[in-house]
Design an enzyme around this catalytic site. Structure first.
Site, PDB file in Angstrom:
ATOM      1  NE  ARG A   1      70.882  84.344  -9.511  1.00 17.75           N
ATOM      2  CZ  ARG A   1      69.660  83.834 -10.589  1.00 17.75           C
ATOM      3  NH1 ARG A   1      68.999  84.785 -11.021  1.00 17.75           N
ATOM      4  NH2 ARG A   1      69.426  82.602 -10.567  1.00 17.75           N
TER       5      ARG A   1
ATOM      6  CD  GLU B   1      59.994  91.258  -9.898  1.00 18.16           C
ATOM      7  OE1 GLU B   1      60.803  92.291  -9.557  1.00 18.16           O
ATOM      8  OE2 GLU B   1      59.093  91.135 -10.571  1.00 18.16           O
ATOM      9  CG  ASN B   2      59.729  91.455  -3.779  1.00 20.20           C
ATOM     10  OD1 ASN B   2      60.804  92.231  -3.808  1.00 20.20           O
ATOM     11  ND2 ASN B   2      58.842  91.892  -4.575  1.00 20.20           N
ATOM     12  NE  ARG B   3      65.481  84.978  -2.409  1.00 17.82           N
ATOM     13  CZ  ARG B   3      66.562  85.989  -3.212  1.00 17.82           C
ATOM     14  NH1 ARG B   3      65.999  86.413  -4.132  1.00 17.82           N
ATOM     15  NH2 ARG B   3      67.792  85.761  -3.031  1.00 17.82           N
ATOM     16  CG  LEU B   4      56.754  86.952  -2.719  1.00 17.54           C
ATOM     17  CD1 LEU B   4      55.670  88.022  -3.157  1.00 17.54           C
ATOM     18  CD2 LEU B   4      56.601  86.570  -1.546  1.00 17.54           C
TER      19      LEU B   4
END
Length: 218
Positions: A15, A195-198
């Site tokens: 997610r 977000e975006n695994r950042l």
């Protein structure tokens, strides 16, 4: 879909983390100030067991062990938890005092890791906390020789009833095998999902009387 195929789908479970970021300009100079802020927010958000932390130790063969315990106090001297001194964790800490703690506040998309070394609490500190516990919890401390093998749960329940009768009058004495540890903090890492695994990760490391702060790649 078979049960095995269903289990294989865990590789695709993910997610987005969207609750917000963590920026260097917002960090206090002392890590405990940020920890206190995050802990308060975890309590306000009704995160289940906000003081639950994973305690990681290593045995003499280099095998890591982990278990969940509850944080009972913290200040500039360190973080405190209590346990049976004959337990596996206590025995491992006697051989290797280095320890890692982890607070997994998933609901807030946060986690905090603590690195440090333990010292045993004084008898005075332990007695004061022990007698602040609910009476049944005090008796429960007498029942279990933690980490020892037992034949059935009934052994514990019978022992609890026996000791409850024994200590029915007066104060429950402190068991000689029950105590606590203070984790003296050497470093703390704060992780905020992004977000975006950042993800945002900041690592505080003790540098004399000050703290060095580094941003880490996610």
């Amino acid at each position: 879909m078979s049960d095995n195929e269903s289990l294989q789908q865990i590789a695709h479970l993910r997610r987005e983390y969207t609750r917000g970021g963590l920026r260097r300009k917002d960090l206090p100079e002392q890590p405990l100030a940020l920890f206190e802020q995050w802990l308060r927010q975890a309590c306000d958000a009704r995160v289940p067991d906000p003081t639950a932390m994973c305690v990681a130790t290593v045995d003499a063969q280099g095998q890591p062990y982990q278990r969940i315990v509850l944080l009972k106090h913290y200040d500039e001297r360190g973080m405190i938890f209590y346990t049976n001194l004959g337990s596996r964790k206590a025995q491992q800490l006697a051989e290797n005092p280095r320890v890692s703690l982890l607070f997994p506040w998933h609901f807030l998309e946060r986690q905090v890791m603590v690195l440090g070394q333990v010292e045993k609490l004084s008898t005075l500190e332990v007695v004061k906390y022990f007698h602040s516990r609910p009476r049944d919890s005090q008796i429960g401390a007498w029942v279990s020789q933690q980490s020892s093998r037992i034949s059935a749960r009934g052994v514990l329940e019978s022992k609890f009833l026996e000791l409850k009768q024994k200590f029915s009058q007066g104060e429950v004495p402190l068991p000689s095998f029950w105590g606590g540890f203070r984790v003296k903090i050497d470093a703390m890492e704060f992780w905020q999902g992004g977000e975006n695994r950042l993800h945002d990760r900041f690592f505080y490391q003790r540098d004399g009387e000050r703290w060095k702060i580094d941003r880490l790649a996610p």
